[in-house]
Motif scaffolding. Structure first.
Motif, PDB file in Angstrom:
ATOM      1  N   TRP A 136      39.552  26.883  44.231  1.00  9.25           N
ATOM      2  CA  TRP A 136      40.811  26.151  44.069  1.00  9.25           C
ATOM      3  C   TRP A 136      40.557  24.810  43.375  1.00  9.25           C
ATOM      4  O   TRP A 136      39.756  23.996  43.825  1.00  9.25           O
ATOM      5  N   PRO A 137      41.231  24.545  42.253  1.00  2.00           N
ATOM      6  CA  PRO A 137      40.957  23.308  41.496  1.00  2.00           C
ATOM      7  C   PRO A 137      41.732  22.131  42.058  1.00  2.00           C
ATOM      8  O   PRO A 137      42.599  22.264  42.936  1.00  2.00           O
ATOM      9  N   ARG A 141      47.850  23.480  38.226  1.00  2.33           N
ATOM     10  CA  ARG A 141      48.684  23.730  37.049  1.00  2.33           C
ATOM     11  C   ARG A 141      47.903  23.618  35.747  1.00  2.33           C
ATOM     12  O   ARG A 141      48.343  24.148  34.713  1.00  2.33           O
ATOM     13  N   ARG A 142      46.744  22.932  35.776  1.00  2.00           N
ATOM     14  CA  ARG A 142      45.955  22.779  34.557  1.00  2.00           C
ATOM     15  C   ARG A 142      44.483  22.764  34.940  1.00  2.00           C
ATOM     16  O   ARG A 142      43.941  21.738  35.378  1.00  2.00           O
ATOM     17  N   ARG A 143      43.833  23.880  34.763  1.00  2.00           N
ATOM     18  CA  ARG A 143      42.410  23.991  35.095  1.00  2.00           C
ATOM     19  C   ARG A 143      41.551  23.495  33.937  1.00  2.00           C
ATOM     20  O   ARG A 143      41.891  23.671  32.770  1.00  2.00           O
ATOM     21  N   THR A 144      40.430  22.921  34.289  1.00  4.26           N
ATOM     22  CA  THR A 144      39.465  22.491  33.286  1.00  4.26           C
ATOM     23  C   THR A 144      38.565  23.658  32.900  1.00  4.26           C
ATOM     24  O   THR A 144      38.650  24.759  33.452  1.00  4.26           O
ATOM     25  N   ARG A 165      47.868  33.529  36.982  1.00  5.18           N
ATOM     26  CA  ARG A 165      48.937  32.533  37.089  1.00  5.18           C
ATOM     27  C   ARG A 165      49.895  32.877  38.217  1.00  5.18           C
ATOM     28  O   ARG A 165      50.327  31.990  38.971  1.00  5.18           O
ATOM     29  N   ASN A 166      50.260  34.136  38.362  1.00  9.26           N
ATOM     30  CA  ASN A 166      51.194  34.517  39.430  1.00  9.26           C
ATOM     31  C   ASN A 166      50.597  34.266  40.814  1.00  9.26           C
ATOM     32  O   ASN A 166      51.278  33.755  41.716  1.00  9.26           O
ATOM     33  N   ARG A 167      49.323  34.624  40.996  1.00 10.53           N
ATOM     34  CA  ARG A 167      48.690  34.384  42.296  1.00 10.53           C
ATOM     35  C   ARG A 167      48.489  32.896  42.564  1.00 10.53           C
ATOM     36  O   ARG A 167      48.572  32.448  43.707  1.00 10.53           O
TER      37      ARG A 167
END
Length: 664
Positions: A136-137, A141-144, A165-167
Motif C-alpha cells: 500500500w503506497p 491515487r498516484r503511485r511512484t 485500479r478497481n481494487r
C-alpha cells in the motif's frame, strides 16, 4: 493440420414436457405437463440448489478456508481434483440438508459445484487484494515508480491495470470508512450471491440425460421435485422435455449437459455443444486484416501483406463497420437506466430512514421502477450482444473475401476510461469490445481464420510510415469531433482509425513468428515490433477510348414515339375526382376573398390552387437506409463496407454460413 474441439453454448427454451412414473428405460405411464407446472417444478429445484449452495458458501467464507483451497491439497497431502464439487468433498465441505428434506446426492453435487466456482473466482480477487494491501503506497491515487515495482512483484501474473485500479479504489473506500486497511479479503468482501440456476453438468445419468432426436430437436431427461420441500424420493419424478434446437447447432455437433435456468415464465437451457474443427496456423501468413476498434465506427479494417525488406504493404481501401446509429440508441438507454437507478436509490434511502417504511403508493412506484430498470438493462445487453456478433460476422466475411488467413486485433483488456467526463466513461465502460473479441475468436476458429491480438499502445498516436507522433485534426470532409484526421511530417495524411488499422496489421505480420497462446487458448503477440507501412500502388481505372462518332447524314432520321401528354386530372385522387364530378362547373369569374383559399390535402378540385404545405398525391414510403450493408435481422442503421467477390482459392463466400444482406 491439427484439429481442436470448439465448444459453444446455445440458449434454448424448453418445449413440450411429460412426467413419467418410472425411469427413462421403463417410462411407465406418461402424463403431459403444461408450461406453468414445468416452470414451477424447475423453480423448486433451482431454489433448493441455491439455498444449499448459499449456506455452504457462507460457512466456508473465511481466510482459513480460502488458504486451504488455495493450497491445492487436502488434509492428507493429496492433490485436489479438478471438479469443484469433488474438491470440496475431499476437503470435507458438504452442503447441509435441512431436517425433513430428501435430496438426491446428485443435487448436492450441483450445489457443491456452484460453491466451488464462486470460491475459485474469489481466490484470484483475494490474491490481487493481498498484493495491493501488502504494498500500500503513501498516495494510492498516484503511485511512484518504486511503488509500481513493489506492487508488480506481489501481483499474480497477467493482472491488468484496470483490475489494479478497481481494487485500489475498493480498499481506499474501506480505509476511509474504518480508518484502517482490511485485515483480510473476507472482511473486505461479503459472500457473493449464488445465481438462480442448476449446473446439471455436475450430475450423472442418475439425475439428467441428453439425447438428440433429429437435427432440430433434442430430448432432456431430468428429475424434478413435484413439491417445494420434497420429504421422500416419491416427491421426485423423471420429466421428459423436448428442446427445440436453434439453427446455430449443427446436426453433427455433440450435445453436452445443459444448465437449467427458470426465467420469465419459461425454462431456459444453456446447452453446450462441441464441434471438431481444424486449427488455423499462427504463423506463415501472407495476407492479413488489421482491425482498429472505435466507438462510433465500431471497426475500421485494412488488408495488408508482407512487403520487401521487412516492410508491410497495405491497400488503400478502408473497410468500415459504422454503428453510430446503434451507439446513439445505447447512449439513450444508458442515460435512461441511470435516471431510473437514481430514483430507485432515492426511494430506498427514504425507506431506510423511516421506521414505518414507505407508503403503499411509494412502494408501488418503487416496484415499478425496479421492473423498468431490469427491462432497460436487458435491452442494453441484447442490443450490445447483437451488435458485437453482427460486427464479428462482417469482419470474418471480409477476411474470406480478401483471402486473408489471419485477423489482427488490438488488445484492449487494459483499456480504462480517461476520466474526462461521466458520459464518456459510461460509454466506454458499457462498450461491447469484450463480447466482440470473443465473437471474432469463435467465428474465426470455426472458419479456419486465426485471430491474434497485438499491443494497443501507440497504434493511434504513431505514424504507420515513419513511426513519429501524429497530429490529430478534424477531418477535411467531416468537421464532427468524432471523425479526427491524422497528419505527419513525412506526408502521411489519412483517417486516424485507418492509420491505426495499418499499424495493427504491421505489428501482427512483423511479429507473427512470436505468436503464443495463453491458458485459455487465445493467441497474442506480446512484443511490440513496428515496421514501415507502404501504400499499395493500384492502377487508376481509365475509361475506354471510343472512336469518334460520325455526324454525317447517311440515313433518314428514325422516327421517335411521341410522348403522351398526361391528363390534367390523371394525378388526382379518386376522392378528388368524385368530388369534382359532383360539383357544377363555375359559370363566371368571382373575386376571391382576402387570404389563402382553404385547402384539403385529401380532396383536390380542378381549377383550384395547390396547397403549399401538403402534397396530396404523393405516397408516403418508409424510410430506407441506402448505400449500406444492413445486418440481417439486426438494425437498419448499421452501415458497413460491402463485400467484394474475388476469384481465387480463398475468395468468395464460405458455403453454409449466414451473410450480411446488401441493400443499395
Amino acid at each position: 493440420m491439427t484439429t481442436v474441439t470448439l465448444t459453444a453454448t446455445a440458449t434454448c427454451t424448453a418445449g413440450a414436457a411429460r412426467v413419467v412414473s418410472g425411469t427413462p428405460e421403463k417410462p411407465g405411464l406418461p402424463q403431459p405437463v403444461n408450461r406453468r407446472m414445468l416452470v414451477e417444478r424447475a423453480g423448486f429445484l433451482t431454489a433448493l440448489v441455491q439455498q444449499l449452495a448459499s449456506w455452504l458458501l457462507a460457512s466456508v467464507w473465511t481466510d482459513q478456508h480460502l488458504d486451504q483451497l488455495a493450497s491445492g491439497v487436502d488434509a492428507e497431502g493429496r492433490r485436489l481434483p479438478s471438479k469443484g464439487w469433488m474438491a470440496l468433498r475431499r476437503l470435507g465441505w458438504i452442503p447441509l440438508v435441512p431436517a425433513g428434506l430428501r435430496v438426491p446426492d446428485r443435487v448436492l453435487r450441483a450445489a457443491g459445484e456452484e460453491t466451488a466456482r464462486a470460491l475459485r473466482l474469489a481466490l484470484h480477487r483475494r490474491a490481487v487484494t493481498t498484493a495491493i494491501v501488502a504494498s500500500w503506497p503513501a498516495d494510492p491515487r498516484r503511485r511512484t515508480t518504486d511503488d509500481w515495482v513493489l506492487l508488480r512483484r506481489h501481483l499474480p501474473a497477467g493482472t491488468d491495470n484496470a483490475t489494479i485500479r478497481n481494487r485500489t479504489r475498493q480498499i481506499a473506500s474501506f480505509a476511509a470508512r474504518h480508518g484502517r486497511l482490511p485485515d483480510g479479503f473476507t472482511e473486505l468482501e461479503t459472500p457473493p450471491t449464488i445465481p438462480a440456476q442448476v449446473l446439471l453438468a455436475a450430475a450423472d445419468r442418475q439425475l439428467v440425460r441428453v439425447e438428440r432426436l433429429d437435427g432440430n430437436r433434442a430430448r432432456l431427461w431430468v428429475q424434478l421435485p413435484t413439491v417445494p420441500a420434497p420429504a421422500s424420493y416419491r416427491d421426485w419424478a423423471w420429466h421428459d422435455i423436448i428442446v427445440p434446437l436453434p439453427p446455430t447447432v449443427a446436426p453433427t455437433a455433440k450435445l453436452c449437459t445443459p444448465t437449467l435456468r427458470p426465467r420469465d415464465g419459461t425454462v431456459r437451457l444453456d446447452l453446450p455443444f462441441e464441434t471438431v474443427v481444424e486449427a488455423a496456423p499462427l504463423a506463415g501468413h501472407t495476407r492479413a486484416i488489421g482491425a482498429d476498434w472505435g466507438y462510433n465506427t465500431l471497426l475500421t479494417a485494412v488488408v495488408a501483406e508482407p512487403g520487401p525488406d521487412g516492410t508491410v504493404v497495405c491497400s488503400g481501401r478502408a473497410l468500415r463497420f459504422d454503428a453510430a446509429g446503434v451507439s446513439r440508441k445505447l447512449d439513450r438507454l444508458r442515460a435512461h437506466r441511470e435516471t431510473l437507478k437514481t430514483k430507485i436509490n432515492h426511494l430506498e434511502r427514504l425507506a431506510a430512514g423511516r421506521h414505518s417504511g414507505l407508503d403503499p403508493a411509494s412502494t408501488a412506484k418503487l416496484d415499478l421502477l425496479r421492473e423498468e430498470h431490469q427491462r432497460v438493462c436487458a435491452r442494453i445487453r441484447n442490443l450490445g450482444r447483437a451488435l458485437a456478433w453482427s460486427a464479428a460476422r462482417w469482419l470474418i466475411d471480409q477476411a474470406h473475401t480478401a483471402g486473408a488467413t489471419v485477423v489482427y486485433l488490438e488488445d484492449l483488456t487494459c483499456m480504462e476510461a480517461p476520466g474526462s467526463s461521466k458520459a464518456w466513461n459510461r460509454r466506454l465502460s458499457s462498450a461491447t469490445r469484450g463480447v466482440l473479441a470473443d465473437a471474432v475468436r469463435h467465428l474465426g476458429m470455426r472458419e479456419q481464420v486465426a485471430v491474434v491480438t497485438v499491443p494497443a499502445r501507440g497504434t493511434s498516436s504513431g505514424c504507420p510510415r515513419c513511426g513519429n507522433k501524429l497530429r490529430h485534426i478534424q477531418a477535411p470532409d467531416n468537421h464532427k469531433p468524432a471523425n479526427p484526421w491524422a497528419l505527419c511530417a513525412c506526408g502521411h495524411s489519412a483517417d486516424r482509425d485507418f492509420s491505426a488499422a495499418q499499424r495493427i496489421a504491421a505489428r501482427g505480420l512483423a511479429g507473427q513468428h512470436r505468436t503464443t497462446r495463453n491458458r485459455a487458448g487465445q493467441a497474442s503477440v506480446r512484443d511490440t515490433l513496428d515496421v514501415p507501412v507502404h501504400r499499395a500502388k493500384t492502377p487508376t481505372p481509365r475509361p475506354a477510348v471510343r472512336p469518334a462518332v460520325s455526324r454525317d447524314k447517311q440515313r433518314p432520321t428514325p422516327s421517335r414515339p411521341r410522348r403522351r401528354q398526361a391528363s390534367r386530372v390523371s394525378g388526382f385522387t379518386p376522392a378528388a375526382l368524385a368530388t369534382a364530378g359532383s360539383r357544377p362547373a363555375p359559370t363566371g369569374a368571382v373575386q376571391r376573398p382576402a387570404g389563402r383559399t382553404p385547402q384539403n390535402p385529401t380532396v383536390q378540385v380542378p381549377g383550384t390552387t395547390t396547397s403549399h404545405t401538403f402534397s396530396s398525391n404523393h405516397l408516403r414510403t418508409r424510410h430506407r437506409v441506402r448505400w449500406a450493408v444492413l445486418g440481417r435481422g439486426f438494425h437498419h442503421h448499421v452501415n458497413s463496407t460491402p463485400l467484394l467477390q474475388r476469384a481465387g482459392p480463398h475468395g468468395g463466400e464460405t458455403p453454409g454460413t449466414h451473410r450480411i444482406a446488401q441493400e443499395n
